[in-house]
Design a protein around this motif. Sequence first.
Motif: not given
Length: 220
Positions: A19-34
């Motif tokens: 998503k264009p509105e993605a933030t670095r905090a969300q990417v960090e959470a994405l990695l943790n969730e993955a």
Amino acid sequence: MTDLSRAQLAHYVDHTLLKPEATRAQVEALLNEATELGAYAICVSPKMLPVEGDHGSVKIATVCGFPSGKHKSEIKAAEATRAVDDGAHEVDMVIDIGALKEGDVAAVEADIRAVREAIPHSLLKVIIESAALTDDEIVAACRAAESAGADFVKTSTGFHPSGGASVEAVRLMAQTVGDRLGVKASGGIRTYDDAVAMIEAGATRLGLSGTADVLDGCPS
């Protein structure tokens, strides 16, 4: 229908946030969730690279020429090179769909080859936007990707108004590339049954944004 365990299905998944509105905090959470879910990879926008944190066994994928494919080949190649330099293991590039629609398959193949030559040691997936193509165009795109040295063909960006992955498109793509290339189904896969249907049709990787919800549908 094939029964897959939660862990088996998770290993097919590129856990995705584009998503264009993605933030670095969300990417960090994405990695943790993955990592927690056991996904094969995460897929994020190139601006979000490098991804900070412990990747463990989770691969880092990104996109190139996304989402329109209307970038000059040298720009796609440079973008892919920078992404790999920034830690991406895999690159999902978008073809020039208009060139394919015009029948210029050679231009599509050259476009893919430019990116392939820029990142010779990284895994390259080619997004063909199957919902916007005829069956003949899907076959032509898959053959161009194979001829240019790609590792995977992929159904969709998830951003095209024509839609995302379909079982029929995945089956046709798999029949075209055989076991020589992987097939990634991406776009609109929201349930366990959707995911299994794609795998039964020949998908060897899945692009999911709602990974947890899909895995929660696995038989206990």
